[in-house]
Design an enzyme around this catalytic site. Structure first.
Site, PDB file in Angstrom:
ATOM      1  N   GLN A  31       0.852  -1.210   0.000  1.00 23.08           N
ATOM      2  CA  GLN A  31       0.000   0.000   0.000  1.00 23.08           C
ATOM      3  C   GLN A  31       0.881   1.252   0.000  1.00 23.08           C
ATOM      4  OE1 GLN A  31      -2.151  -1.034   3.567  1.00 23.08           O
ATOM      5  NE2 GLN A  31      -0.213  -1.575   4.536  1.00 23.08           N
ATOM      6  N   HIS A  62      -8.473   3.481  20.028  1.00 18.50           N
ATOM      7  CA  HIS A  62      -7.621   2.522  20.740  1.00 18.50           C
ATOM      8  C   HIS A  62      -8.141   2.222  22.140  1.00 18.50           C
ATOM      9  CE1 HIS A  62      -4.642   3.889  17.574  1.00 18.50           C
ATOM     10  NE2 HIS A  62      -4.861   2.609  17.330  1.00 18.50           N
ATOM     11  N   ASP A 137       0.852 -12.071   6.776  1.00 18.95           N
ATOM     12  CA  ASP A 137      -0.588 -11.939   6.542  1.00 18.95           C
ATOM     13  C   ASP A 137      -1.370 -12.591   7.686  1.00 18.95           C
ATOM     14  OD1 ASP A 137      -2.702 -12.714   3.633  1.00 18.95           O
ATOM     15  OD2 ASP A 137      -3.211 -12.146   5.693  1.00 18.95           O
ATOM     16  N   GLY A 138      -2.207 -11.828   8.332  1.00 17.74           N
ATOM     17  CA  GLY A 138      -2.972 -12.358   9.467  1.00 17.74           C
ATOM     18  C   GLY A 138      -3.878 -13.510   9.075  1.00 17.74           C
ATOM     19  N   ASP A 155      -7.370  -5.252  14.212  1.00 16.77           N
ATOM     20  CA  ASP A 155      -7.242  -3.796  14.029  1.00 16.77           C
ATOM     21  C   ASP A 155      -6.784  -3.580  12.585  1.00 16.77           C
ATOM     22  OD1 ASP A 155      -5.047  -1.272  15.562  1.00 16.77           O
ATOM     23  OD2 ASP A 155      -6.713  -1.126  14.118  1.00 16.77           O
ATOM     24  N   SER A 156      -7.698  -3.842  11.677  1.00 14.04           N
ATOM     25  CA  SER A 156      -7.315  -3.946  10.255  1.00 14.04           C
ATOM     26  C   SER A 156      -7.721  -2.701   9.467  1.00 14.04           C
ATOM     27  CB  SER A 156      -8.040  -5.153   9.637  1.00 14.04           C
ATOM     28  OG  SER A 156      -9.424  -4.833   9.534  1.00 14.04           O
ATOM     29  N   ASP A 158      -9.644  -1.456   5.822  1.00 11.36           N
ATOM     30  CA  ASP A 158     -10.984  -1.810   5.327  1.00 11.36           C
ATOM     31  C   ASP A 158     -10.930  -3.076   4.477  1.00 11.36           C
ATOM     32  OD1 ASP A 158     -11.301   1.720   4.887  1.00 11.36           O
ATOM     33  OD2 ASP A 158     -12.051   0.504   6.539  1.00 11.36           O
TER      34      ASP A 158
HETATM   35  N1  SAM Z   1      -7.410   2.000  13.004  1.00  9.20           N
HETATM   36  C1  SAM Z   1      -7.306   1.820  11.577  1.00  9.20           C
HETATM   37  C2  SAM Z   1      -8.659   1.640  10.967  1.00  9.20           C
HETATM   38  O1  SAM Z   1      -9.629   1.392  11.688  1.00  9.20           O
HETATM   39  O2  SAM Z   1      -8.719   1.743   9.734  1.00  9.20           O
HETATM   40  C3  SAM Z   1      -6.420   0.639  11.253  1.00  9.20           C
HETATM   41  C4  SAM Z   1      -5.086   0.715  11.928  1.00  9.20           C
HETATM   42  S1  SAM Z   1      -3.775  -0.188  11.336  1.00  9.20           S
HETATM   43  C5  SAM Z   1      -2.892   1.042  10.482  1.00  9.20           C
HETATM   44  C6  SAM Z   1      -4.384  -1.260  10.070  1.00  9.20           C
HETATM   45  C7  SAM Z   1      -3.255  -2.198   9.677  1.00  9.20           C
HETATM   46  O3  SAM Z   1      -3.761  -3.418   9.128  1.00  9.20           O
HETATM   47  C8  SAM Z   1      -2.293  -1.640   8.595  1.00  9.20           C
HETATM   48  O4  SAM Z   1      -1.052  -1.392   9.178  1.00  9.20           O
HETATM   49  C9  SAM Z   1      -2.237  -2.732   7.538  1.00  9.20           C
HETATM   50  O5  SAM Z   1      -0.960  -2.906   6.978  1.00  9.20           O
HETATM   51  C10 SAM Z   1      -2.689  -3.945   8.347  1.00  9.20           C
HETATM   52  N2  SAM Z   1      -3.210  -5.060   7.542  1.00  9.20           N
HETATM   53  C11 SAM Z   1      -4.024  -4.998   6.468  1.00  9.20           C
HETATM   54  N3  SAM Z   1      -4.268  -6.231   5.984  1.00  9.20           N
HETATM   55  C12 SAM Z   1      -3.572  -7.111   6.790  1.00  9.20           C
HETATM   56  C13 SAM Z   1      -3.429  -8.523   6.814  1.00  9.20           C
HETATM   57  N4  SAM Z   1      -4.038  -9.309   5.890  1.00  9.20           N
HETATM   58  N5  SAM Z   1      -2.665  -9.067   7.792  1.00  9.20           N
HETATM   59  C14 SAM Z   1      -2.053  -8.288   8.721  1.00  9.20           C
HETATM   60  N6  SAM Z   1      -2.133  -6.930   8.752  1.00  9.20           N
HETATM   61  C15 SAM Z   1      -2.900  -6.354   7.790  1.00  9.20           C
END
Ligand code: SAM
Length: 284
Positions: A31, A62, A137-138, A155-156, A158
């Site tokens: 991204q 948070h 990847d989660g 805490d992902s 969208d």
């Molecule tokens: N608070 C924010 C919100 O509600 O949109 C999200 C915070 S945090 C920045 C979201 C994180 O999810 C990002 O750092 C992104 O890289 C991570 N992310 C997205 N897809 C993921 C996946 N499949 N596995 C692990 N992390 C992931």
């Protein structure tokens, strides 16, 4: 010359913040990452043009994604955070001495590196000895986990791009398996207000409740998220989030800027239009 950051909340509704300067711009494998400095919201960062966290209002999100489950089950020891690259969720978790381990599975190391540099307010506890970072990847990480965690916090971003897999039946089913018999799953559950977000919310809710006997939704108002009306999913195998020991949590003496046990209870009281959406989540 004025500089404004603008996020499209829909094709015809925009949210703009006047920016003093851009502090960073970069592209990871997953991204685009941008960091800005503003009068109103302090430093904030975006992923693929969408606001993730601002210094001024990150405390709301948070506080609510961490203290609601932590007050519900005072015996949480092993926590998995999926996503959470800015570190704000981990920061709030490290305030509990009862927690023994925090695994944070973040797909994009560059997000963590950038937030360590530009968002010290949220990333300040990533070096706590109980925290272990996994840059993967989660969705894949949970596939082979069983009975391993008391709490999983998703805490992902969208449900598109790297975050898409974190809103699937496969993922929620594997989270159910990765949790122990008293396990709780809390996730960033999008928003009921704009059509696209509401669709994502209903789909996530429908999939979570296929696996969890208790599946509730709670809310908070987050000024910099689309519409400001944001939801969290609370799913569990045993605990009802409204049957919790308020006195025990208050006795911890944790100073929070947003969360308190009244807000905890009140946040599960949802507007009628949201209740209707959740009731009809099976009909898309
Ligand atoms: N608070 C924010 C919100 O509600 O949109 C999200 C915070 S945090 C920045 C979201 C994180 O999810 C990002 O750092 C992104 O890289 C991570 N992310 C997205 N897809 C993921 C996946 N499949 N596995 C692990 N992390 C992931």
């Amino acid at each position: 010359m004025e500089l404004w950051y603008t996020e499209y909340h829909t094709d015809t509704a925009r949210f703009s913040i006047k920016v003093n300067k851009q502090l960073y711009s970069g592209q990871s494998e997953f991204q685009r990452i941008d960091v800005f400095e503003s009068e109103e919201f302090g430093t904030f960062f975006t992923l693929d043009g969408l606001i993730m966290a601002t210094e001024k209002d990150e405390f709301i999100y948070h506080d609510m994604i961490v203290h609601v489950p932590m007050a519900t089950n005072p015996n949480i020891k092993n926590v998995l955070v999926i996503g959470g690259g800015d570190g704000g969720t981990v920061r709030e978790l490290t305030r509990y001495e009862t927690i023994e381990s925090i695994h944070m599975v973040e797909i994009d190391k560059l997000v963590v590196d950038v937030c360590r540099k530009f968002m010290p307010l949220t990333s300040c506890k990533l070096d706590d000895p109980r925290v272990e970072l996994f840059f993967e990847d989660g969705l894949k990480y949970v596939r082979d986990k069983e009975n391993a965690y008391d709490l999983i916090i998703v805490d992902s971003t969208d449900p598109f791009g790297p975050g898409e897999g974190l809103f699937t039946r496969e993922f929620y089913g594997n989270c159910f398996k990765a949790l122990n018999e008293k396990g709780i799953l809390v996730n960033q559950h999008e928003s009921p207000y704009y059509e696209g977000d509401a669709l994502a919310m209903k789909r996530a809710h429908r999939r979570v409740r296929e696996f969890f006997p208790i599946s509730r939704v709670y809310q908070a108002h987050i000024p910099t998220y689309p519409s400001g009306h944001w939801l969290f999913g609370f799913a569990s195998k045993e605990f009802d989030p409204l049957q919790f020991d308020e006195e025990a949590w208050n006795k911890l003496g944790l100073k929070t800027k947003y969360y308190n046990t009244e807000i905890h209870k009140g946040s599960f009281a949802l507007p009628n239009y949201v209740l209707e959406m959740l009731a009809n989540a099976d009909k898309e």
